[in-house]
Design an enzyme around this catalytic site. Structure first.
Site, PDB file in Angstrom:
ATOM      1  N   ASP A  80     -46.506   3.686  29.386  1.00  0.00           N
ATOM      2  CA  ASP A  80     -46.494   3.426  27.944  1.00  0.00           C
ATOM      3  C   ASP A  80     -45.055   3.114  27.496  1.00  0.00           C
ATOM      4  O   ASP A  80     -44.089   3.567  28.130  1.00  0.00           O
ATOM      5  CB  ASP A  80     -46.995   4.734  27.281  1.00  0.00           C
ATOM      6  CG  ASP A  80     -47.618   4.537  25.922  1.00  0.00           C
ATOM      7  OD1 ASP A  80     -47.859   3.393  25.550  1.00  0.00           O
ATOM      8  OD2 ASP A  80     -47.873   5.558  25.240  1.00  0.00           O
ATOM      9  N   GLY A 179     -48.968   9.410  15.899  1.00  0.00           N
ATOM     10  CA  GLY A 179     -48.967  10.764  15.325  1.00  0.00           C
ATOM     11  C   GLY A 179     -50.038  10.897  14.266  1.00  0.00           C
ATOM     12  O   GLY A 179     -51.015  10.152  14.255  1.00  0.00           O
ATOM     13  N   HIS A 206     -52.355   0.940  19.231  1.00  0.00           N
ATOM     14  CA  HIS A 206     -51.748   2.260  19.426  1.00  0.00           C
ATOM     15  C   HIS A 206     -52.100   3.134  18.224  1.00  0.00           C
ATOM     16  O   HIS A 206     -52.537   2.634  17.188  1.00  0.00           O
ATOM     17  CB  HIS A 206     -50.222   2.121  19.527  1.00  0.00           C
ATOM     18  CG  HIS A 206     -49.776   1.526  20.831  1.00  0.00           C
ATOM     19  ND1 HIS A 206     -48.902   2.161  21.668  1.00  0.00           N
ATOM     20  CD2 HIS A 206     -50.105   0.370  21.450  1.00  0.00           C
ATOM     21  CE1 HIS A 206     -48.693   1.408  22.738  1.00  0.00           C
ATOM     22  NE2 HIS A 206     -49.411   0.312  22.632  1.00  0.00           N
ATOM     23  N   GLY A 207     -51.861   4.436  18.388  1.00  0.00           N
ATOM     24  CA  GLY A 207     -52.082   5.339  17.251  1.00  0.00           C
ATOM     25  C   GLY A 207     -53.551   5.474  16.895  1.00  0.00           C
ATOM     26  O   GLY A 207     -53.920   5.509  15.719  1.00  0.00           O
ATOM     27  N   SER A 209     -55.490   8.024  17.371  1.00  0.00           N
ATOM     28  CA  SER A 209     -55.901   9.361  16.906  1.00  0.00           C
ATOM     29  C   SER A 209     -56.117   9.293  15.398  1.00  0.00           C
ATOM     30  O   SER A 209     -55.270   8.766  14.681  1.00  0.00           O
ATOM     31  CB  SER A 209     -54.793  10.397  17.166  1.00  0.00           C
ATOM     32  OG  SER A 209     -54.654  10.630  18.537  1.00  0.00           O
ATOM     33  N   ASN A 228     -54.954   3.409  22.319  1.00  0.00           N
ATOM     34  CA  ASN A 228     -54.090   4.470  22.857  1.00  0.00           C
ATOM     35  C   ASN A 228     -54.301   5.759  22.080  1.00  0.00           C
ATOM     36  O   ASN A 228     -54.232   5.763  20.844  1.00  0.00           O
ATOM     37  CB  ASN A 228     -52.621   4.075  22.716  1.00  0.00           C
ATOM     38  CG  ASN A 228     -52.193   3.065  23.762  1.00  0.00           C
ATOM     39  OD1 ASN A 228     -53.017   2.496  24.452  1.00  0.00           O
ATOM     40  ND2 ASN A 228     -50.904   2.860  23.867  1.00  0.00           N
ATOM     41  N   VAL A 229     -54.528   6.835  22.819  1.00  0.00           N
ATOM     42  CA  VAL A 229     -54.769   8.133  22.186  1.00  0.00           C
ATOM     43  C   VAL A 229     -53.862   9.175  22.821  1.00  0.00           C
ATOM     44  O   VAL A 229     -53.895   9.363  24.041  1.00  0.00           O
ATOM     45  CB  VAL A 229     -56.241   8.574  22.374  1.00  0.00           C
ATOM     46  CG1 VAL A 229     -56.498   9.891  21.652  1.00  0.00           C
ATOM     47  CG2 VAL A 229     -57.206   7.505  21.895  1.00  0.00           C
TER      48      VAL A 229
HETATM   49  P1  13P Z   1     -51.461   8.743  18.846  1.00  0.00           P
HETATM   50  O1  13P Z   1     -50.539   9.820  19.331  1.00  0.00           O
HETATM   51  O2  13P Z   1     -51.295   8.506  17.401  1.00  0.00           O
HETATM   52  O3  13P Z   1     -52.849   8.956  19.291  1.00  0.00           O
HETATM   53  O4  13P Z   1     -50.952   7.379  19.535  1.00  0.00           O
HETATM   54  C1  13P Z   1     -50.891   7.293  20.923  1.00  0.00           C
HETATM   55  C2  13P Z   1     -50.251   6.033  21.336  1.00  0.00           C
HETATM   56  O5  13P Z   1     -50.251   5.054  20.628  1.00  0.00           O
HETATM   57  C3  13P Z   1     -49.633   5.994  22.669  1.00  0.00           C
HETATM   58  O6  13P Z   1     -48.818   4.891  22.848  1.00  0.00           O
END
Ligand code: 13P
Length: 281
Positions: A80, A179, A206-207, A209, A228-229
């Site tokens: 990553d 985050g 990405h992001g 979550s 991406n999590v």
């Molecule tokens: P989160 O931590 O928001 O799930 O994002 C993960 C991410 O984008 C890893 O590159």
């Protein structure tokens, strides 16, 4: 089975779904992702942040590769957010050939030059390159981008970037953040649609979550093939440890590690279902 990330993303495109890439830091994370993927019969990506790579080094990479190789589900291992030649060299030397070249903090032409160089190197090993255009706000491990420095992906520039670098997948910035989202996430879907119309490689978000089912579904409809999590899985891990330590100051360590695996596995399995990957293995 260890499968090139490129192949997994193309399978996802052909099947109309997306693959989850889950950040892992240790054996428990790896066990959780593999167990969830196998239970759901859904492909998944084991993802290492450079900070995790620097901490775990070659043994961590080899553990991830062995886990993917030994699984009956298609899995890949991906580095990553790499902004340094040193991290990329460390990953390649350890046997990783799926790399995110993250030049998003650089001026545009520098990002093109950096990403193009990494792409030539990784392609010479038959690997996969993801890169980012725009800049994602939020915090992940040692990477923090304040909101005032965040930048959304420009669709025309995205087309030029893909042409000039030869990357295999593009991470887009459409309001997603690393985050925890402060308030309801707001994603710019017209922008995503415009990006998808101009380029023909898989898109990455990405992001992931904290994104709703509706947002995930719309993202997949507009070409996102990899989510991406990290945050939600990491929170499950930490909450499980805190709970077990709260129950007893000296719990049995194997049982604590087992609880952590179960907690992470349940989050990963729910994401695999959300991304439409269940049954696609
Ligand atoms: P989160 O931590 O928001 O799930 O994002 C993960 C991410 O984008 C890893 O590159």
């Amino acid at each position: 089975m260890l499968t090139p990330t490129k192949t997994m993303l193309h399978m996802a495109r052909d099947g109309g779904y997306a693959v989850g890439a889950f950040n892992v830091y240790n054996l428990e994370g790896v066990l959780a992702v593999v167990a969830a993927a196998e239970d759901e019969f859904g492909p998944a990506i084991l993802q290492l942040h450079p900070e995790a790579l620097r901490h775990g080094g070659k043994p961590l990479v080899e553990m991830c590769l062995a886990a993917a190789r030994n699984s009956f589900i298609p899995m890949s291992v991906h580095l990553d957010h790499s902004a340094s030649d040193e991290d990329i060299r460390l990953a390649l030397d350890a046997g990783l050939v799926s790399i995110m070249a993250d030049g998003s903090s650089m001026a545009y032409d520098d990002n093109v030059a950096f990403t193009g160089g990494v792409t030539a190197l990784v392609h010479s090993k038959d690997g996969t390159v993801e890169a980012e255009l725009g800049r994602l706000a939020g915090t992940e491990d040692d990477l923090t981008v304040p909101e005032n420095l965040a930048k959304l992906t420009d669709p025309d520039q995205a087309a030029d970037f893909v042409d000039r670098t030869g990357i295999d997948a593009l991470a887009v910035c459409i309001g997603n953040v690393h985050g925890t989202y402060s308030g309801e996430p707001v994603l710019d879907f017209p922008r995503l649609q415009a990006i998808e119309a101009r380029i023909d490689i898989p898109l990455v978000l990405h992001g992931a979550s904290g994104l709703s089912q509706e947002m995930i579904g719309r993202s997949i409809a507009f070409g996102v093939r990899k989510f991406n999590v990290n945050t939600e899985v990491r929170q499950a891990y930490m909450s499980s440890l805190t709970a077990r330590l709260g129950e007893s100051p000296q719990p049995d360590l194997s049982s604590v590690m087992g609880s952590a695996v179960d907690a992470m596995k349940s989050v990963v399995a729910s994401k695999i279902r959300l991304f439409g990957t269940s049954g696609k293995g």
